[in-house]
Structures are given as structure tokens and as C-alpha cells.
Design a protein around this motif. Structure first.
Motif, PDB file in Angstrom:
ATOM      1  N   THR A 131       0.818  -1.218   0.000  1.00  0.00           N
ATOM      2  CA  THR A 131       0.000   0.000   0.000  1.00  0.00           C
ATOM      3  C   THR A 131       0.850   1.266   0.000  1.00  0.00           C
ATOM      4  OG1 THR A 131      -0.136   0.089   2.421  1.00  0.00           O
ATOM      5  CG2 THR A 131      -1.860  -1.151   1.249  1.00  0.00           C
ATOM      6  N   GLY A 132       2.087   1.164   0.461  1.00  0.00           N
ATOM      7  CA  GLY A 132       2.937   2.346   0.564  1.00  0.00           C
ATOM      8  C   GLY A 132       2.594   3.242   1.733  1.00  0.00           C
ATOM      9  N   LEU A 133       1.718   2.780   2.634  1.00  0.00           N
ATOM     10  CA  LEU A 133       1.320   3.608   3.769  1.00  0.00           C
ATOM     11  C   LEU A 133       2.267   3.394   4.945  1.00  0.00           C
ATOM     12  CD1 LEU A 133      -2.555   3.059   3.693  1.00  0.00           C
ATOM     13  CD2 LEU A 133      -1.305   5.128   3.056  1.00  0.00           C
ATOM     14  N   PRO A 134       2.796   4.470   5.551  1.00  0.00           N
ATOM     15  CA  PRO A 134       3.583   4.312   6.773  1.00  0.00           C
ATOM     16  C   PRO A 134       2.753   3.561   7.816  1.00  0.00           C
ATOM     17  CG  PRO A 134       3.702   6.567   5.969  1.00  0.00           C
ATOM     18  CD  PRO A 134       2.636   5.887   5.160  1.00  0.00           C
ATOM     19  N   THR A 135       3.376   2.593   8.483  1.00  0.00           N
ATOM     20  CA  THR A 135       2.629   1.694   9.368  1.00  0.00           C
ATOM     21  C   THR A 135       3.367   1.478  10.671  1.00  0.00           C
ATOM     22  OG1 THR A 135       1.643   0.543   7.478  1.00  0.00           O
ATOM     23  CG2 THR A 135       1.622  -0.609   9.585  1.00  0.00           C
ATOM     24  N   VAL A 136       2.636   1.666  11.779  1.00  0.00           N
ATOM     25  CA  VAL A 136       3.116   1.333  13.124  1.00  0.00           C
ATOM     26  C   VAL A 136       2.291   0.164  13.632  1.00  0.00           C
ATOM     27  CG1 VAL A 136       3.292   2.124  15.523  1.00  0.00           C
ATOM     28  CG2 VAL A 136       3.893   3.669  13.647  1.00  0.00           C
ATOM     29  N   ILE A 137       2.958  -0.824  14.202  1.00  0.00           N
ATOM     30  CA  ILE A 137       2.273  -1.985  14.776  1.00  0.00           C
ATOM     31  C   ILE A 137       2.443  -1.944  16.282  1.00  0.00           C
ATOM     32  CG2 ILE A 137       2.117  -4.498  14.826  1.00  0.00           C
ATOM     33  CD1 ILE A 137       3.468  -4.505  12.063  1.00  0.00           C
ATOM     34  N   SER A 138       1.327  -1.979  17.014  1.00  0.00           N
ATOM     35  CA  SER A 138       1.356  -2.057  18.479  1.00  0.00           C
ATOM     36  C   SER A 138       0.858  -3.427  18.903  1.00  0.00           C
ATOM     37  CB  SER A 138       0.457  -0.975  19.103  1.00  0.00           C
ATOM     38  OG  SER A 138       1.045   0.302  18.996  1.00  0.00           O
ATOM     39  N   VAL A 139       1.708  -4.181  19.579  1.00  0.00           N
ATOM     40  CA  VAL A 139       1.329  -5.501  20.099  1.00  0.00           C
ATOM     41  C   VAL A 139       0.790  -5.311  21.512  1.00  0.00           C
ATOM     42  CG1 VAL A 139       2.120  -7.817  20.672  1.00  0.00           C
ATOM     43  CG2 VAL A 139       3.037  -6.642  18.650  1.00  0.00           C
ATOM     44  N   HIS A 140      -0.433  -5.761  21.736  1.00  0.00           N
ATOM     45  CA  HIS A 140      -1.118  -5.543  23.004  1.00  0.00           C
ATOM     46  C   HIS A 140      -1.147  -6.791  23.886  1.00  0.00           C
ATOM     47  CE1 HIS A 140      -3.030  -1.516  22.262  1.00  0.00           C
ATOM     48  NE2 HIS A 140      -2.761  -1.853  21.009  1.00  0.00           N
ATOM     49  N   SER A 141      -0.492  -7.849  23.491  1.00  0.00           N
ATOM     50  CA  SER A 141      -0.581  -9.090  24.266  1.00  0.00           C
ATOM     51  C   SER A 141       0.807  -9.650  24.545  1.00  0.00           C
ATOM     52  CB  SER A 141      -1.427 -10.128  23.517  1.00  0.00           C
ATOM     53  OG  SER A 141      -0.792 -10.502  22.310  1.00  0.00           O
ATOM     54  N   MET A 142       0.840 -10.648  25.419  1.00  0.00           N
ATOM     55  CA  MET A 142       2.079 -11.340  25.759  1.00  0.00           C
ATOM     56  C   MET A 142       2.233 -12.529  24.817  1.00  0.00           C
ATOM     57  SD  MET A 142       3.431  -9.870  28.604  1.00  0.00           S
ATOM     58  CE  MET A 142       3.965 -10.849  29.999  1.00  0.00           C
ATOM     59  N   TRP A 143       3.335 -12.568  24.079  1.00  0.00           N
ATOM     60  CA  TRP A 143       3.558 -13.635  23.113  1.00  0.00           C
ATOM     61  C   TRP A 143       4.369 -14.789  23.688  1.00  0.00           C
ATOM     62  CZ3 TRP A 143       4.895 -10.992  17.746  1.00  0.00           C
ATOM     63  CH2 TRP A 143       3.725 -10.380  17.261  1.00  0.00           C
ATOM     64  N   HIS A 144       4.676 -14.760  24.971  1.00  0.00           N
ATOM     65  CA  HIS A 144       5.572 -15.756  25.550  1.00  0.00           C
ATOM     66  C   HIS A 144       5.093 -17.189  25.318  1.00  0.00           C
ATOM     67  CE1 HIS A 144       6.380 -11.965  27.569  1.00  0.00           C
ATOM     68  NE2 HIS A 144       7.519 -12.439  28.012  1.00  0.00           N
ATOM     69  N   ASP A 145       3.802 -17.435  25.510  1.00  0.00           N
ATOM     70  CA  ASP A 145       3.293 -18.797  25.420  1.00  0.00           C
ATOM     71  C   ASP A 145       3.140 -19.283  23.986  1.00  0.00           C
ATOM     72  OD1 ASP A 145       3.129 -18.863  28.191  1.00  0.00           O
ATOM     73  OD2 ASP A 145       1.051 -18.164  28.221  1.00  0.00           O
ATOM     74  N   PHE A 146       3.266 -18.369  23.021  1.00  0.00           N
ATOM     75  CA  PHE A 146       3.071 -18.732  21.615  1.00  0.00           C
ATOM     76  C   PHE A 146       4.316 -18.452  20.776  1.00  0.00           C
ATOM     77  CE2 PHE A 146      -0.848 -17.019  23.476  1.00  0.00           C
ATOM     78  CZ  PHE A 146      -1.678 -18.133  23.404  1.00  0.00           C
ATOM     79  N   LEU A 147       5.447 -18.249  21.425  1.00  0.00           N
ATOM     80  CA  LEU A 147       6.629 -17.812  20.685  1.00  0.00           C
ATOM     81  C   LEU A 147       6.985 -18.709  19.508  1.00  0.00           C
ATOM     82  CD1 LEU A 147       9.255 -16.346  23.191  1.00  0.00           C
ATOM     83  CD2 LEU A 147       8.261 -15.254  21.197  1.00  0.00           C
ATOM     84  N   PRO A 148       7.068 -20.033  19.661  1.00  0.00           N
ATOM     85  CA  PRO A 148       7.445 -20.865  18.508  1.00  0.00           C
ATOM     86  C   PRO A 148       6.461 -20.731  17.351  1.00  0.00           C
ATOM     87  CG  PRO A 148       7.689 -22.102  20.555  1.00  0.00           C
ATOM     88  CD  PRO A 148       6.956 -20.837  20.899  1.00  0.00           C
ATOM     89  N   LEU A 149       5.163 -20.704  17.681  1.00  0.00           N
ATOM     90  CA  LEU A 149       4.144 -20.607  16.630  1.00  0.00           C
ATOM     91  C   LEU A 149       4.220 -19.256  15.917  1.00  0.00           C
ATOM     92  CD1 LEU A 149       1.664 -21.820  15.239  1.00  0.00           C
ATOM     93  CD2 LEU A 149       0.258 -20.818  17.046  1.00  0.00           C
ATOM     94  N   ILE A 150       4.300 -18.160  16.696  1.00  0.00           N
ATOM     95  CA  ILE A 150       4.352 -16.834  16.078  1.00  0.00           C
ATOM     96  C   ILE A 150       5.648 -16.646  15.306  1.00  0.00           C
ATOM     97  CG2 ILE A 150       4.359 -14.357  16.543  1.00  0.00           C
ATOM     98  CD1 ILE A 150       2.540 -14.869  18.912  1.00  0.00           C
ATOM     99  N   ARG A 151       6.755 -17.184  15.827  1.00  0.00           N
ATOM    100  CA  ARG A 151       8.033 -17.057  15.113  1.00  0.00           C
ATOM    101  C   ARG A 151       7.955 -17.756  13.746  1.00  0.00           C
ATOM    102  NH1 ARG A 151      11.257 -19.064  18.747  1.00  0.00           N
ATOM    103  NH2 ARG A 151      11.981 -17.085  19.638  1.00  0.00           N
ATOM    104  N   ARG A 152       7.352 -18.950  13.717  1.00  0.00           N
ATOM    105  CA  ARG A 152       7.217 -19.661  12.440  1.00  0.00           C
ATOM    106  C   ARG A 152       6.335 -18.873  11.473  1.00  0.00           C
ATOM    107  NH1 ARG A 152       6.978 -24.359  15.730  1.00  0.00           N
ATOM    108  NH2 ARG A 152       4.692 -24.358  15.641  1.00  0.00           N
TER     109      ARG A 152
END
Length: 401
Positions: A131-152
Motif C-alpha cells: 500500500t505504501g502507507l507508513p505503518t506502526v504496529i502495536s502488540v497488546h498481548s504477551m507472546w511468551h506462550d506462543f513464541l514458537p508458533l508466532i516465530r514460524r
């Protein structure tokens, strides 16, 4: 890794020189939004409302249905709500449909609000390059329990190559996001409050025994069952020495209410259900201590509101609450439910400790006020504009202009 200016908002170094209100048309994209109640939903609303008050043309894109889209302070565009396939507020929106919505709304910058499972928000984040739109991503949750899945998933999507600025709402959340993104720099963009809304006068004629309070959604990850266990044990060891008020709605509420009633704890332990903000302020005004039992709390906005109201806070260590609660200063951080029970018992036995911390909290203001958070968001937007203009420029606050 967590950005080198991750805590800049607390030190007054939130923006580049001369950077002020963006005066841009900002699309805030979140799968979840009002009238669904939760921390992300209210934070997105409050951030957009305050940006609009200062002159930004901000709005919300969401897949949450059944709301008043004509509220005067926040325009809302709801996508895919007529589709039957979905899980709660979550709907898959094709790239072309989302791109068309952004064009139709004339978005100039995108602020994506994401948890672990956020189909709309992940799509919006991935589309930043096309899209060419400047984008900021805010993560609002704890990813600790899903790290392997989210990393993949992130590697499959080549997320580390997206021309975006990554942020999370607390230091501990940012560390997990950075780990999931193979050490990508992740800044901290905290949630905000208006301290004036939560500075509460203590009414006369307060209850003669200490009142313990907690505000949360009654869902498993917030651990209300564990808190009720602790309170029932505390009632057995300290009968008649405290009362507890738990505020919040959710699927576990009826079961918890039955459990409290069957234990004979009423009215010492009351589960009030959901309350509007003015009623929550009234509850905090009569309380002496706030309890946050969740072990995976990415920020803890209710705990911040209670701390601003002057209450000492007891929370789990290793959560986002540690960004504004220091042990024996604004409250106490515990490592287990057993330690939580011991700490509460000790405070009931030594109320002078409560009084010292309460006195400090009533006379100091935490740094996460809306003016500071808005300035921090502006700095992230500026970095996103630089990053979109030149993908080789690191998308961090401290990157050269």
C-alpha cells in the motif's frame, strides 16, 4: 531486541525536535473494538478520540460488529460483519478489500493494533509494503506462550522485512515480540490514561475493615479463579478482617458467583459484574488495595488506573505492570499464588505498610499520561514515515531523519 529508546516516554524524550501533532488521516486497525469490552478496545477508542481532539483525522477499521458508528468522537468503519464465517469479532478480510477500504477512507498512515490471533491486523501489517502507507504496529498481548508458533508464522510471512515500526505496550511484551521477530528492534508505546479521571477523593464513612478490589474480564487468562482461591483461603485465616470486590463480566462470572455464594463468603467476597467507568471510580474510592492476579498481563490498564487513584497494587512479577509498580514503592510484585496469599496476609497484619505506599501513590502521578503517550506515538509515526520512504532506514525512534 527492545529499542534503545523503549522507555523514552518516561524520560521526556518522546519526539524528535519540532515534531508535534501529525495532522494526518490515521487509520487505527483492530480486530476488536467497542461495544466489545476490554483493554484493547478502550485503549484504541481513547487514543483515537484524543488524536481527533488535537486535530488529527483519525478513525477505526474493525471487524467487530453491532456498534454505534455515528459516535461523535470516533468514526468507525466495520468490515465483513455480515459474513457468517468467523469466530466472535474475528473475520478474514482479503487484501484487496482492506486496501480498497483504506483508499476509500483516504488513509495516510496506519496504526495496527495486534494480539496473537488478529487476522485483520496481521493482514494490515503485511500490506504495509504494497500500500505504501507508513505503518506502526502495536502488540497488546504477551507472546511468551506462543513464541514458537508466532516465530514460524512471522518467518513464513517474512515479517522482519516489512517496512513497519514494531512496538509493544510494555517492556516485557516488547522482549517477547523481539524474540518472535528474530531480534528485530521493538519500541515500547505504552497505554495511556488521563490522571485527572482517576484522582479520587476518599469519601467519609469508609468501611472499618480494608477493602481489596480487582477489575478484570472474567476469562481464564485473567485468572479470576486463582484470585477467588486466594481470597477464600485468606478469609479462612483472617475471618472478618477484609472485604473483597471483584468487578468485570465474562463467561466465568456465573460460576465464580455461585462458588462465592456456596462458600458462605458473601458479602465478604462480592463479584459485581461489569460496571461503567464512573462506578469503577466509586469502588476504587472506597478501596485500600488493588490485586492483579494475571501472570500474562501485557500492560495492566486497570492496575494503572487503581495506582493513579492512590491504591497500592499487588501484581504478578514478570508482567507489564512492572513498568509502573516498583516493589515497596507503588506496591508489591509476587512470583506465585502462594506468594500473593502471603503478601495479602502480611498487609492485613501490618496496615501501616499499606498506608505508606498509599500516601505515595496519592501524591505522585505515573508517567503514562495521555500527553506523553500521544507524543510517543508521534515519534513512532515519524519513524514509520522514514521507514516507508526508505526501507533500508531502521524503523526506530532514534533513526536519523
Amino acid at each position: 531486541m527492545v529499542g534503545h529508546q523503549a522507555a523514552a516516554w518516561s524520560l521526556g524524550r518522546t519526539t524528535a525536535p519540532g515534531w508535534g501533532p501529525t495532522d494526518m488521516r490515521i487509520a487505527h486497525i483492530s480486530d476488536v473494538y467497542l461495544p466489545r469490552l476490554g483493554g484493547v478496545e478502550w485503549q484504541v477508542h481513547d487514543l483515537v478520540a484524543r488524536q481527533r481532539r488535537r486535530g488529527d483525522d483519525s478513525f477505526v477499521l474493525t471487524t467487530t460488529a453491532h456498534g454505534d458508528d455515528h459516535e461523535p468522537d470516533v468514526p468507525v468503519h466495520r468490515l465483513g460483519v455480515s459474513r457468517r464465517l468467523g469466530a466472535g469479532p474475528y473475520r478474514r478480510i482479503p487484501d484487496a478489500e482492506l486496501a480498497a477500504a483504506l483508499r476509500r477512507c483516504a488513509a495516510e498512515l496506519v496504526h495496527v493494533h495486534i494480539s496473537a490471533f488478529s487476522p485483520l491486523s496481521w493482514t494490515a501489517a503485511r500490506m504495509a509494503g504494497s500500500t505504501g502507507l507508513p505503518t506502526v504496529i502495536s502488540v497488546h498481548s504477551m507472546w511468551h506462550d506462543f513464541l514458537p508458533l508466532i516465530r514460524r508464522y512471522a518467518r513464513w510471512q517474512r515479517a522482519t522485512t516489512w517496512p513497519v515500526v514494531w512496538t509493544a505496550v510494555s517492556t516485557v511484551a516488547a522482549r517477547a515480540v523481539s524474540a518472535a521477530l528474530d531480534s528485530t528492534v521493538v519500541e515500547v508505546l505504552p497505554n495511556g490514561i488521563d490522571p485527572g479521571d482517576w484522582r479520587i477523593s476518599r469519601p467519609p464513612g469508609r468501611p472499618p475493615i480494608p477493602t481489596l478490589v480487582s477489575v478484570m474480564r472474567m476469562v481464564r487468562r485473567k485468572r479470576p479463579h486463582a484470585l477467588v482461591d486466594v481470597l477464600l483461603a485468606l478469609q479462612a485465616s483472617h475471618p472478618g478482617r477484609f472485604r473483597a470486590i471483584l468487578v468485570g463480566d465474562g463467561p466465568l462470572l456465573p460460576r465464580l458467583q455461585r462458588r462465592a455464594a456456596n462458600s458462605g463468603s458473601a458479602p465478604s467476597i462480592q463479584l459485581m459484574g461489569a460496571l461503567p467507568r464512573p462506578a469503577i471510580r466509586s469502588v476504587l474510592a472506597t478501596a485500600d488495595l488493588y490485586i492483579a492476579p494475571a501472570s500474562r498481563e501485557s500492560f495492566g490498564i486497570a492496575a494503572l488506573e487503581a495506582r493513579t487513584a492512590g491504591l497500592p497494587v499487588v501484581a504478578r512479577a514478570g508482567t507489564g505492570i512492572a513498568d509502573f509498580i516498583r516493589p515497596d514503592v507503588e506496591g508489591w510484585l509476587v512470583g506465585s499464588d502462594g506468594e500473593l496469599a502471603e503478601t495479602l496476609a502480611g498487609l492485613l497484619d501490618d496496615p501501616a505498610r499499606l498506608a505508606v505506599v498509599a500516601g505515595r501513590n496519592r501524591t505522585t502521578t505515573p508517567p503514562m499520561s495521555w500527553p506523553s503517550v500521544l507524543e510517543a506515538a508521534d515519534a513512532m509515526y515519524q519513524a514509520a514515515i522514514r521507514r516507508q520512504a526508505d526501507p533500508l532506514v531502521p524503523g526506530t525512534v532514534g533513526a536519523p531523519g
